[in-house]
Write an enzyme that holds these catalytic residues in place. Structure first.
Site, PDB file in Angstrom:
ATOM      1  N   LYS A  22      11.433   6.578 -40.523  1.00 29.52           N
ATOM      2  CA  LYS A  22      11.149   5.999 -39.288  1.00 29.52           C
ATOM      3  C   LYS A  22      12.319   5.889 -38.226  1.00 29.52           C
ATOM      4  O   LYS A  22      12.142   5.847 -36.934  1.00 29.52           O
ATOM      5  CB  LYS A  22      10.840   4.332 -39.601  1.00 29.52           C
ATOM      6  CG  LYS A  22       9.673   4.109 -40.519  1.00 29.52           C
ATOM      7  CD  LYS A  22       8.232   4.444 -39.789  1.00 29.52           C
ATOM      8  CE  LYS A  22       7.162   3.888 -40.670  1.00 29.52           C
ATOM      9  NZ  LYS A  22       6.777   4.440 -42.008  1.00 29.52           N
TER      10      LYS A  22
HETATM   11  C1  LIG Z   1       5.665   4.906 -42.510  1.00 28.56           C
HETATM   12  C2  LIG Z   1       5.992   5.738 -43.780  1.00 28.56           C
HETATM   13  C3  LIG Z   1       4.919   6.638 -44.310  1.00 28.56           C
HETATM   14  C4  LIG Z   1       3.598   6.836 -43.613  1.00 28.56           C
HETATM   15  O1  LIG Z   1       3.770   7.354 -42.148  1.00 28.56           O
HETATM   16  P1  LIG Z   1       2.737   7.067 -41.135  1.00 28.56           P
HETATM   17  O2  LIG Z   1       3.116   7.602 -39.911  1.00 28.56           O
HETATM   18  O3  LIG Z   1       2.353   5.738 -41.174  1.00 28.56           O
HETATM   19  O4  LIG Z   1       1.401   7.851 -41.663  1.00 28.56           O
HETATM   20  C5  LIG Z   1       5.062   7.316 -45.573  1.00 28.56           C
HETATM   21  N1  LIG Z   1       6.358   7.230 -46.030  1.00 28.56           N
HETATM   22  C6  LIG Z   1       7.017   6.276 -45.616  1.00 28.56           C
HETATM   23  C7  LIG Z   1       8.503   6.213 -46.548  1.00 28.56           C
HETATM   24  C8  LIG Z   1       7.144   5.514 -44.501  1.00 28.56           C
HETATM   25  O5  LIG Z   1       7.918   4.801 -44.156  1.00 28.56           O
END
Ligand SMILES: *Cc1c(COP(=O)(O)O)cnc(C)c1O
Length: 496
Positions: A113
């Site tokens: 993120k």
């Molecule tokens: C948010 C997240 C995901 C999923 O990503 P999306 O964009 O919601 O599909 C997968 N792994 C981790 C560690 C995340 O923080």
């Protein structure tokens, strides 16, 4: 250069600039902002190969954010991808025993993120300046664990903003929770809700489209935006690292220019993988996007049957950031594969709302060829961690393990020898209990902070700065609420 405008997936919006789309977060009709066309990369692929992350980011992002001046974008990029990341590579591709992992967790909060949320505050601040509205931005965020901390980190003490995060009290790891509730900064608010991520995201979407509330906010010269991947400003920065993975593979000497590759992406809200789809549309040679789900396998079912059905039990898994039954960004894919037919999307979303499911027609199903859907059970996930550790002495987290496990199934099923990049979304340090017990049963029962030390020992790597001392930081946020009380909490914080 062709100007790109943004429209709502549900149709009720004339084209707006990217600055407006980013500052509003969600369209007033409840739809998501989408570019009306995906720009084609307008230079040769081979010219990208020598670029560092920042240069590549500028090259890709300026194609989407055509209303930003190049200097504005440059400044945003420079402020985002700096020493906050623990490697100047920003997103290194590593090869471990013939498997490629794109490590997207070198930012301050140890999850992917950070790739978008380290730049979103700058894009947003620039947008507000460009729109000349001088409003205070109130950033609403629902989190399945990682977005919350990354958004808090990005917006803490940013002048002219408040950031409010809702997380599922029972649905995040201990480390994720501690990261959020210890957040400093007078403009930060963190609230645990008695519900799951879908409840939090629904609440946020409702609030963002509540006319009454929006009016009251307007009177205070404030406006809402969102740091969730419903905000197009989250998605566009993510397109960059798909290209970056490709250039690194090329620079390792492992592919030729123009050779197709696959990506395996651990998916929840469909944001990360959608950015991969946009990269492909821009011209990156991608064969398959492997959509990897955990036991909340709505997307697996959708890709394989054309029916999206959220009416099922919500499973709490060891990959909590993917525990989602309503994948918001799928709406953006539907927009693309329906030939931008907003009437169709509106009806599908209405079906989802009323009946909890929808079905796409055969023409749209055909358009799903770019994707392969798979899922990993809890056992598969745990085994993947064990296997990678045993064969490569490399520790992956529970989300990356889902994408690894699904890739193995893909390999077995298709025998496709195309080079494949496993998208690695989090550091194993965020999910130590499940990671360490998959490595050795002797770790069962140790607490998260003890396990952090053990993990550091077996990898011979320092504990990442983002969580060192986490157990000693004071808890600053203690508010909890019912899932239907989110609006009240916001009114309280904002004095509405
Ligand atoms: C948010 C997240 C995901 C999923 O990503 P999306 O964009 O919601 O599909 C997968 N792994 C981790 C560690 C995340 O923080």
């Amino acid at each position: 250069m062709k100007q790109i405008y943004y429209k709502s997936t549900r149709g009720n919006e004339k084209g707006v600039t990217s600055a407006e789309a980013i500052s509003r977060g969600l369209s007033a009709d409840g739809g998501l902002f989408v570019p009306t066309s995906i720009p084609k990369l307008n230079i040769q692929l081979k010219e990208l190969m020598r670029m560092n992350y920042k240069q590549l980011a500028l090259t890709i992002m300026k194609e989407f954010l055509t209303d930003y001046e190049e200097d504005e974008l440059k400044e945003c990029i420079h402020k985002a991808y700096d020493e906050k990341f623990d490697t100047h590579m920003i997103a290194p591709l590593v090869k471990q025993s013939r498997t490629y992992f794109l490590e997207l967790y070198h930012g301050p909060t140890l999850a992917f993120k950070d790739m978008a949320l380290s730049i979103l505050p700058h894009l947003l601040k620039t947008a507000v300046k460009k729109l000349n509205n001088n409003k205070e931005m109130v950033i609403l965020t629902a989190t399945s664990g990682d977005t919350g901390k990354a958004a808090l980190e990005g917006f803490a003490n940013v002048e002219g903003t408040k950031i409010i995060v809702f997380f599922p009290e029972q649905g995040v790891s201990e480390i994720q929770k501690r990261q959020m509730v210890t957040q400093t900064g007078d403009n930060t608010f963190v609230i645990g809700i008695k519900g799951n991520f879908d409840d939090a995201q629904n609440g946020v979407k409702q609030i963002l489209t509540d006319d009454n509330l929006l009016e009251k906010l307007e009177e205070k010269n404030s406006m809402f935006s969102s740091a969730n991947s419903i905000n197009i400003g989250r998605l566009i920065p993510q397109v960059v690292y798909y290209f970056y993975a490709y250039t690194q593979l090329y620079n390792m000497g492992d592919i030729k220019i123009g050779e197709e590759i696959n990506f395996s992406v651990p998916t929840g809200n469909f944001g990360n993988i959608l950015a991969g789809y946009y990269a492909k549309k821009m011209g990156l040679p991608i064969k398959k996007l492997i959509c990897a789900s955990n036991e909340n396998k709505v997307l697996f079912d959708f890709i394989n049957t054309g029916t999206y059905d959220k009416v099922r039990d919500f499973v709490i898994t060891m990959s909590p950031s993917m525990d989602i039954l309503i994948s918001s960004n799928l709406e953006r894919l539907l927009y693309s594969i329906s030939g931008q037919n907003t009437e169709v999307i509106k009806n599908l979303m209405e079906d989802l709302n009323v009946n909890g499911k929808y079905e796409i027609d055969s023409t749209m199903i055909k358009e799903l060829v770019d994707f392969y859907g798979g899922y990993a059970t809890e056992e598969d996930t745990s085994k993947a961690i064990t296997e990678v550790y045993k064969t490569a002495n490399y520790v992956i987290d529970t989300h990356t393990a889902v994408s690894y496990a699904v890739y193995q199934k893909y390999l077995e099923e298709t025998k496709d020898t195309t080079k494949t990049v496993i998208i690695s979304t989090a550091s194993p340090y965020k999910f130590t209990p499940d990671v360490m017990k998959s490595i050795d049963a002797k770790y069962i029962g140790l607490n998260d902070f003890e396990l952090i030390k053990q993990l550091s020992k077996i990898t011979n790597l320092d504990i990442p700065a983002g969580i060192v001392d986490l157990d000693k930081r004071p808890v600053l946020h203690k508010t909890k609420c019912e899932k239907d009380e989110m609006q009240r909490q916001i009114e309280k914080i904002l004095n509405l």
